[in-house]
Enzyme design. Structure first.
Site, PDB file in Angstrom:
ATOM      1  N   GLU A 271       0.753  -1.546  -0.295  1.00  0.00           N
ATOM      2  CA  GLU A 271      -0.142  -0.083   0.057  1.00  0.00           C
ATOM      3  C   GLU A 271       1.192   0.936  -0.007  1.00  0.00           C
ATOM      4  OE1 GLU A 271      -2.559  -0.775   3.550  1.00  0.00           O
ATOM      5  OE2 GLU A 271      -4.115  -1.763   2.360  1.00  0.00           O
ATOM      6  N   ASP A 344      -8.087  -9.353   3.142  1.00  0.00           N
ATOM      7  CA  ASP A 344      -8.253  -8.294   4.660  1.00  0.00           C
ATOM      8  C   ASP A 344      -8.917  -8.222   5.426  1.00  0.00           C
ATOM      9  OD1 ASP A 344      -6.829  -5.892   5.207  1.00  0.00           O
ATOM     10  OD2 ASP A 344      -7.285  -4.311   4.062  1.00  0.00           O
ATOM     11  N   GLU A 372     -12.811  -3.168  12.190  1.00  0.00           N
ATOM     12  CA  GLU A 372     -12.526  -1.863  10.584  1.00  0.00           C
ATOM     13  C   GLU A 372     -14.021  -2.386   9.689  1.00  0.00           C
ATOM     14  OE1 GLU A 372      -8.856  -2.035   8.663  1.00  0.00           O
ATOM     15  OE2 GLU A 372     -10.105  -1.457   6.907  1.00  0.00           O
TER      16      GLU A 372
END
Ligand code: GCU
Length: 681
Positions: A271, A344, A372
């Site tokens: 990322e 993820d 998240e």
């Protein structure tokens, strides 16, 4: 009548949740007597301090008339393990280490607090993994990436470098030690190079000093480009001699300040973070260079395998493709840190294939405690069942690999923390259960989710048997329910862009990387739904051991919970359950909504057993969760219906929202704050 009065008075006491599962119980009953053998009571060495903490915990919290002796013995269990034995009212806690005695003390306190006190005989516990580590994604400015519980308890927002709030850090250390956590990474994996400047290292040493007597080591996330970013060198090439020397000197500086520093956590070439790949070097070359720097001091490198390039045909395959060929080439103080699933931290993922295939290089799981992708600190989702699912697959299919939890040979385990400076630590009282569960499972992966839930409830919310059963039941159903109303049957990553709260299967701003868009994952079209990762598709199934790969590849054998992860299924195709895809999908979403509504209703029934403050706070979350379940269900079904062109099955409730409204709505929050519940649709 007397009972009723008692309940009313307990329930009337407001409780802000700050005490976690560490409520005092014995303070007004100094009946227990605690002694120890082998430590000088006035010594200042760390082990003596640790044992004194164990003694004071027992004195403060054991309310039964007991004589408790702490004994350090070379022949007792080592590696933080302990034995507790009892004859009559005499209890001995023995261990080969001070930390083992501390863990034994907390275990005895837990037995009392959960009404499972040892009556006689002995129990021995040795943790499954020597390194049980929290990862804080805390930025140096005090914000927390994917944190929904306020700001960092370590790094300050006020221009000072770090929180000097030592009492809070002591409470933090104590809470972690009580569940066996023995390491903590203090900063975000997206690491600022600044953390390695002398000023920040001194502050890190300050935290280390506070945590040390509780058996907790500190670690730091590092930025691979630090030698360059801090202005010392013109390159960060791991094969450059000056770069290696820079890291060696930095390691020496760190260990001079913090002799028991744990090591580095590294997010490299992931990322946009820098890494050895920037210089044409491999993960091995990068990791081993760092490993050499910390090796003389006993430090480790936790090298993350979370890598994926833009526009790869299947993001889920990449970590395996990059790391499998490197098996065995890493230095012996490098551990690969791998997320539980290949994408993820989705609400449900199959196990990451690296756990089942790496033979020589140690692999450690990274779990995400912070929610998240599971409703932030608003949805009450108990994560133990999700983590157990991964462990079960590891155990079932990992045989032959050189390690598995079943063999008690896990080199380390990490959990991305959900802790911030909010009064109840986690933003939500129920989210504390996930911190608790991480510690308990890292210590002993064989503990059932049910036992963990019951331990948690009886130490925090209520000991009333009926209420406990109600709460435990809704906790244990909560993960499956969340998967059902968010993304059942293996759907994944159909979240709102950026903050990942709420549904946006349509999210597609122009110019965004394709693999950051929901359509890359759900692949809805006029034919059907799901990502074809079979041998006819991207072939990701082949990354799994043969027996498992065969199952996943076969439409008839693939577990329904992973079907759309591995298969593109026709809307009208009949599934092994006898119904077609569209009917099954609708039924799953409806089940999720029903479950969420039931949780809110069940919670309302325990009112008299919970203090009003937490009852209301938790209840408002259950209510919001039920509304969100409708939001998810309507958004996903109405959106997918554009492709399936099929009506909702008979008996399915009418949608509460319309698609156009939902598509116009985009929640404006950042990646650091919990959404304002009043602003949701
Ligand atoms: C996810 C998350 C990021 C995080 C990353 C990581 O993509 O959204 O905020 O930095 O994982 O684990 O490195």
């Amino acid at each position: 009548m007397a009972t009723l009065l008692l309940i009313t008075s307990v329930a009337a006491m407001a409780d802000n949740g700050h005490q976690l599962w560490l409520r005092q119980t014995g303070l007004d009953n100094p009946a227990c007597n605690v002694t120890q053998k082998a430590f000088n009571p006035t010594a200042t060495d760390i082990e003596s301090q640790t044992v004194r903490i164990a003694m004071s915990e027992l004195l403060a919290r054991i309310s039964q008339k007991l004589n408790i002796q702490l004994e350090k013995r070379a022949d007792a269990p080592g590696s933080d393990g302990f034995t507790i034995s009892r004859r009559g009212s005499n209890i001995t806690i023995s261990s080969a280490s001070g930390t083992g005695l501390l863990y034994g003390a907390f275990a005895l306190i837990r037995m009392q607090a959960t009404d499972t006190m040892l009556k006689g005989g002995s129990v021995t516990e040795v943790p499954a993994s020597p390194l049980r580590i929290l990862n804080h994604w805390d930025n140096l400015n005090g914000t927390i990436e994917r944190g929904y519980a306020g700001r960092s308890i370590f790094w300050s927002d006020k221009g000072e470098i770090i929180s000097q709030n030592a009492p809070l850090l002591v409470e933090y250390a104590r809470a972690n030690a009580s569940i066996g956590i023995n390491g903590t990474v203090l900063n975000n994996v997206n690491a600022s190079p600044k953390v390695l400047t002398t000023d920040y290292l001194k502050q890190t040493a300050h935290v280390a000093r506070i945590l040390r007597p509780y058996g907790i080591k500190v670690y730091l996330s590092i930025n691979f480009a630090s030698p360059k970013a801090l202005g010392d060198l013109t390159t960060a090439d791991p094969l450059d001699k000056d770069v290696a020397a820079w890291w060696k000197a930095k390691a020496k500086e760190i260990y001079d300040l913090i002799p028991d520093f744990g090591g580095f956590l590294v997010k490299a070439n992931s990322e946009g973070e820098p890494g050895p790949g920037d210089y044409g070097r491999t993960h091995v070359e990068g990791a081993n260079m760092l490993a050499a720097a910390v090796k003389p001091y006993g430090g480790i490198i936790m090298w993350r395998a979370f890598v994926y390039a833009a526009n790869s045909p299947d993001r889920a395959k990449q970590a395996y493709e990059e790391f499998m060929p490197l098996d065995g080439q890493f230095a012996d103080n490098v551990i690969l840190q791998v997320k539980n699933g290949p994408v993820d931290f989705q609400p449900r993922e199959p196990i990451h294939p690296l756990f089942l295939s790496m033979k020589k290089t140690p692999v450690m799981p990274e779990w995400q405690i912070t929610q998240e992708y599971l409703g932030h600190s608003i949805h009450n989702v108990f994560l133990a069942p999700m983590w157990k699912e991964m462990l079960d697959d590891w155990r079932t299919y990992g045989t032959g690999a050189n390690r598995s939890f079943a063999d008690m040979k896990i080199p380390a385990i990490a959990g991305v923390s959900n802790i911030g400076n909010s009064v109840n630590w986690c933003g939500s009282d129920m989210a504390q259960a996930n911190w608790y569960a991480f510690g308990r499972l890292a210590w002993n992966p064989a503990i059932s989710s049910e036992k963990i839930a019951q331990e948690f409830i009886s130490q925090t919310l209520t000991k009333d048997k009926k209420a406990l059963a109600v709460i435990s039941d809704i906790m244990l159903r909560s993960h499956e329910a969340c998967v059902s109303y968010m993304m059942p049957m293996g759907l994944h990553h159909i979240f709102a862009g950026g903050h990942h709260y709420g549904p946006e299967p349509w999210y597609a701003p122009r110019g965004t990387r394709e693999d950051w868009l929901p359509r890359y994952y759900h692949r809805a079209d006029s034919v059907g739904l799901g990502f074809d990762r079979t041998m006819r598709g991207t072939g990701a199934v082949a990354e799994y051991p043969d027996e498992m790969a065969k199952k996943l590849d076969d439409f008839n054998l693939c577990p329904e919970k992973y079907l759309l992860w591995f298969h593109h299924v026709g809307w009208q195709q009949t599934l092994p359950n006898g119904k077609n895809l569209w009917e099954t999908l609708c039924a799953k979403y409806d089940e999720g909504v029903r479950e969420a509504e039931d949780f809110a209703a069940k919670w309302a029934t325990v009112k008299q057993y919970i203090d009003p403050e937490r009852f209301a706070a938790i209840g408002s979350r259950y209510d919001r969760q039920a509304k969100d379940a409708w939001w998810w269900r309507d958004a996903c079904l109405l959106y997918f219906q554009q492709f399936s062109q099929m009506p909702l099955p008979e008996g399915a409730p009418a949608p509460r929202h319309n698609l156009a409204d939902l598509m116009r709505f985009h929640l404006a929050i950042d990646n650091y704050t919990a959404p304002d519940m009043s602003k949701l649709p």
